[in-house]
Design a protein around this motif. Structure first.
Motif, PDB file in Angstrom:
ATOM      1  N   ALA A 280       1.956   0.982  11.530  1.00  0.00           N
ATOM      2  CA  ALA A 280       1.637   0.467  10.197  1.00  0.00           C
ATOM      3  C   ALA A 280       0.135   0.517   9.930  1.00  0.00           C
ATOM      4  N   LEU A 281      -0.669   0.186  10.938  1.00  0.00           N
ATOM      5  CA  LEU A 281      -2.121   0.214  10.770  1.00  0.00           C
ATOM      6  C   LEU A 281      -2.617   1.636  10.470  1.00  0.00           C
ATOM      7  N   LEU A 282      -2.048   2.608  11.153  1.00  0.00           N
ATOM      8  CA  LEU A 282      -2.453   3.993  10.917  1.00  0.00           C
ATOM      9  C   LEU A 282      -2.154   4.432   9.491  1.00  0.00           C
ATOM     10  N   TYR A 283      -1.155   3.849   8.892  1.00  0.00           N
ATOM     11  CA  TYR A 283      -0.809   4.175   7.509  1.00  0.00           C
ATOM     12  C   TYR A 283      -1.718   3.452   6.518  1.00  0.00           C
ATOM     13  N   HIS A 284      -2.021   2.180   6.777  1.00  0.00           N
ATOM     14  CA  HIS A 284      -2.718   1.353   5.785  1.00  0.00           C
ATOM     15  C   HIS A 284      -4.245   1.414   5.891  1.00  0.00           C
TER      16      HIS A 284
ATOM     17  N   VAL B  84      -4.586  -9.716   5.549  1.00  0.00           N
ATOM     18  CA  VAL B  84      -5.200 -10.948   5.078  1.00  0.00           C
ATOM     19  C   VAL B  84      -6.652 -10.719   4.679  1.00  0.00           C
ATOM     20  N   TYR B  85      -7.330  -9.855   5.427  1.00  0.00           N
ATOM     21  CA  TYR B  85      -8.748  -9.600   5.189  1.00  0.00           C
ATOM     22  C   TYR B  85      -9.090  -8.217   5.730  1.00  0.00           C
ATOM     23  N   GLU B  86     -10.002  -7.526   5.047  1.00  0.00           N
ATOM     24  CA  GLU B  86     -10.453  -6.230   5.529  1.00  0.00           C
ATOM     25  C   GLU B  86     -11.864  -5.965   5.043  1.00  0.00           C
ATOM     26  N   ASP B  87     -12.710  -5.435   5.937  1.00  0.00           N
ATOM     27  CA  ASP B  87     -14.015  -4.930   5.539  1.00  0.00           C
ATOM     28  C   ASP B  87     -14.269  -3.624   6.285  1.00  0.00           C
ATOM     29  N   ALA B  88     -15.510  -3.199   6.376  1.00  0.00           N
ATOM     30  CA  ALA B  88     -15.804  -1.881   6.931  1.00  0.00           C
ATOM     31  C   ALA B  88     -15.551  -1.787   8.435  1.00  0.00           C
ATOM     32  N   VAL B  89     -15.545  -2.930   9.158  1.00  0.00           N
ATOM     33  CA  VAL B  89     -15.490  -2.851  10.618  1.00  0.00           C
ATOM     34  C   VAL B  89     -14.272  -3.548  11.226  1.00  0.00           C
ATOM     35  N   LEU B  90     -13.547  -4.336  10.451  1.00  0.00           N
ATOM     36  CA  LEU B  90     -12.396  -5.036  11.031  1.00  0.00           C
ATOM     37  C   LEU B  90     -11.384  -5.385   9.952  1.00  0.00           C
ATOM     38  N   ALA B  91     -10.221  -5.793  10.387  1.00  0.00           N
ATOM     39  CA  ALA B  91      -9.182  -6.291   9.489  1.00  0.00           C
ATOM     40  C   ALA B  91      -8.434  -7.408  10.209  1.00  0.00           C
ATOM     41  N   VAL B  92      -7.902  -8.331   9.437  1.00  0.00           N
ATOM     42  CA  VAL B  92      -7.042  -9.387   9.968  1.00  0.00           C
ATOM     43  C   VAL B  92      -5.678  -9.213   9.319  1.00  0.00           C
ATOM     44  N   VAL B  93      -4.647  -9.113  10.143  1.00  0.00           N
ATOM     45  CA  VAL B  93      -3.304  -8.874   9.635  1.00  0.00           C
ATOM     46  C   VAL B  93      -2.373 -10.002  10.057  1.00  0.00           C
ATOM     47  N   ASP B  94      -1.298 -10.155   9.300  1.00  0.00           N
ATOM     48  CA  ASP B  94      -0.289 -11.175   9.571  1.00  0.00           C
ATOM     49  C   ASP B  94       0.976 -10.455  10.025  1.00  0.00           C
ATOM     50  N   LYS B  95       1.204 -10.403  11.337  1.00  0.00           N
ATOM     51  CA  LYS B  95       2.323  -9.638  11.893  1.00  0.00           C
ATOM     52  C   LYS B  95       3.646 -10.380  11.684  1.00  0.00           C
ATOM     53  N   PRO B  96       4.654  -9.690  11.182  1.00  0.00           N
ATOM     54  CA  PRO B  96       5.956 -10.339  11.033  1.00  0.00           C
ATOM     55  C   PRO B  96       6.676 -10.416  12.376  1.00  0.00           C
ATOM     56  N   PRO B  97       7.636 -11.325  12.529  1.00  0.00           N
ATOM     57  CA  PRO B  97       8.426 -11.347  13.765  1.00  0.00           C
ATOM     58  C   PRO B  97       9.273 -10.090  13.869  1.00  0.00           C
ATOM     59  N   GLY B  98       9.544  -9.677  15.103  1.00  0.00           N
ATOM     60  CA  GLY B  98      10.372  -8.502  15.329  1.00  0.00           C
ATOM     61  C   GLY B  98       9.616  -7.191  15.365  1.00  0.00           C
TER      62      GLY B  98
ATOM     63  N   PRO C  57       0.451   8.020  18.202  1.00  0.00           N
ATOM     64  CA  PRO C  57       1.402   7.360  17.301  1.00  0.00           C
ATOM     65  C   PRO C  57       1.334   7.955  15.904  1.00  0.00           C
ATOM     66  N   ARG C  58       2.455   7.915  15.215  1.00  0.00           N
ATOM     67  CA  ARG C  58       2.538   8.436  13.859  1.00  0.00           C
ATOM     68  C   ARG C  58       2.344   7.307  12.856  1.00  0.00           C
ATOM     69  N   PRO C  59       1.692   7.574  11.736  1.00  0.00           N
ATOM     70  CA  PRO C  59       1.632   6.566  10.672  1.00  0.00           C
ATOM     71  C   PRO C  59       3.018   6.306  10.109  1.00  0.00           C
ATOM     72  N   ASN C  60       3.360   5.049   9.932  1.00  0.00           N
ATOM     73  CA  ASN C  60       4.630   4.663   9.305  1.00  0.00           C
ATOM     74  C   ASN C  60       4.339   3.826   8.070  1.00  0.00           C
ATOM     75  N   ALA C  61       5.014   4.122   6.983  1.00  0.00           N
ATOM     76  CA  ALA C  61       4.810   3.381   5.727  1.00  0.00           C
ATOM     77  C   ALA C  61       5.575   2.056   5.772  1.00  0.00           C
ATOM     78  N   LEU C  62       5.092   1.152   6.625  1.00  0.00           N
ATOM     79  CA  LEU C  62       5.719  -0.155   6.790  1.00  0.00           C
ATOM     80  C   LEU C  62       4.973  -1.196   5.970  1.00  0.00           C
ATOM     81  N   SER C  63       5.700  -2.179   5.506  1.00  0.00           N
ATOM     82  CA  SER C  63       5.062  -3.280   4.788  1.00  0.00           C
ATOM     83  C   SER C  63       4.203  -4.081   5.761  1.00  0.00           C
ATOM     84  N   LEU C  64       2.988  -4.396   5.358  1.00  0.00           N
ATOM     85  CA  LEU C  64       2.068  -5.133   6.228  1.00  0.00           C
ATOM     86  C   LEU C  64       1.155  -6.005   5.381  1.00  0.00           C
ATOM     87  N   ARG C  65       1.098  -7.278   5.704  1.00  0.00           N
ATOM     88  CA  ARG C  65       0.213  -8.197   4.991  1.00  0.00           C
ATOM     89  C   ARG C  65      -1.174  -8.152   5.623  1.00  0.00           C
TER      90      ARG C  65
END
Length: 399
Positions: A209-213, A178-192, A168-176
């Protein structure tokens, strides 16, 4: 308060169980996990009993089909080597893929078109059928059907779609995040937004989006699903945990399998459930006719959804649902099975209200133990604008 269990109605079974304990509300800072960002809820106490359950990895692979020369299916048999049906010439295609041309020889007379093309190009018959139905295969310059029989001498043109990228390619998509540290992240996925790429949908997914952020993602899920520990349907919004290391991925997946990860959803359903608190205990499997859908079936896999009615309107209700298992479309299938489909669900219900164009379902709360520190983390997500607007409209029209 009692809790009603909805079991297989054909057996007429019902069970009563005690209410499900809630997650801890106390919050205290956890040890720093490699420079965390975001404001999660932490508690170093034990995870709540009956915390939500497993989206169990892996799915059974259906038996292979061998195709006889007449095009019929011979389930379970090994496919004999096929004779060639003509020499294919490859030239550059309009969409970047090579176009293939060949003339049907005597050895292919009587074969179905999809069988002949499959043999000529050495690709699966199912894939060729999709190409034919999409207009990518012509016979003597005209559109054709997969089952069309060949008489010999036809000029066949095939335009395969462009190959998918290996990664997959990184895409510069907006992504919320919520939390991130060295081993994990919690994200809030939008509908669609789909969680990961799929055939014909290589971009604009959560993975892109994850590959970008994020700087790193675990590789256990494979090249198309880096970091993905569990999933949400495309049109379901809300919280997901993402692994940045393989070690964290394994630990989080183990919590899903052990059913100690808590996942709570807010849904708006049609009708008003009779019981304020309940348990839906109905097996889920593939629909016997429509294989793209799931259904409550006698031989399905065990599936349990606990729910609590949060608010009642005249003809609709807001419910909070917690997963004890993680079957595909579980909440949507379960509520439809008990006569209360989700508002806006295009697959499992015909309940519409206002402008809601997707299933009214949001992953509101997510709780798990940190794979490195062992601390209990809990996160909440506010309802997205479309769900808030739906509830506001119900408040005005059905108060």
């Amino acid at each position: 308060m009692t809790e009603t269990s909805v079991s297989d109605r054909r057996k007429g079974a019902a069970a009563l169980e005690k209410g499900h304990p809630a997650a801890p509300d106390s919050i205290a800072p956890a040890p720093d996990a490699g420079g965390a960002r975001g404001g999660p809820s932490f508690a170093d106490e034990g995870a709540p009993d009956g915390a939500s359950g497993a989206a169990e990895p892996g799915a059974g692979v259906e038996g292979a089909e061998a195709i006889r020369p007449d095009g019929a299916k011979d389930a379970g048999a090994a496919a004999a080597p096929a004779e060639p049906v003509g020499d294919a010439l490859e030239v550059p295609g309009e969409d970047g893929a090579g176009e293939r041309f060949f003339t049907v020889g005597a050895e292919a007379v009587g074969l179905r078109l999809d069988v002949a093309v499959s043999r000529a190009l050495e690709v699966s018959r199912a894939q060729v059928k999709k190409w034919i139905e999409a207009g990518r295969v012509t016979v003597d310059g005209r559109a054709a059907r997969p089952a069309e029989r060949l008489s010999g001498g036809e000029a066949i043109r095939v335009r395969p779609p462009a190959p998918r990228p290996a990664r997959p390619r990184p895409n510069a998509l907006s992504l919320r995040i919520v939390y991130e540290d060295a081993v994990l992240a919690v994200v809030d996925k939008p509908p669609g937004m789909s969680v990961h790429p799929s055939p014909g949908h290589d971009d604009d997914t959560l993975v892109n989006a994850l590959l970008y952020h994020l700087k790193a993602l675990s590789g256990i899920g494979g090249e198309l699903r880096p970091g993905i520990v569990h999933r949400l349907d495309k049109d379901t919004s809300g919280l997901l945990v993402v692994a940045k290391t393989d070690r964290a991925h394994l630990a989080l997946a183990a919590q899903l399998q052990a059913r100690t990860m808590k996942r709570t959803y807010t849904a708006v359903v049609c009708g008003v459930p009779a019981e304020e608190v309940g348990l839906i205990d109905l097996p889920i499997g593939r629909h016997p006719v429509d294989r793209k859908r799931m259904a409550v079936v006698p031989n399905g896999r065990p599936a349990r959804t606990r729910y609590r009615v949060v608010r009642r309107f005249r003809r609709h209700s807001i419910v909070e649902a917690s997963l004890e298992t993680g079957r595909t479309h579980q909440i949507r299938v379960h509520f439809a099975a008990i006569g209360h489909p989700l508002v806006g669900d295009p697959v499992y219900g015909r309940c519409r209200f206002g402008a809601m164009s997707r299933q009214a379902l949001h992953a509101t709360r997510l709780g798990f133990r940190h794979p490195e520190t062992g601390a209990w983390l809990e996160f909440t997500s506010p309802l997205p604008p479309d769900l808030t607007a739906l509830i506001d409209a119900l408040s005005k029209n059905e108060a």
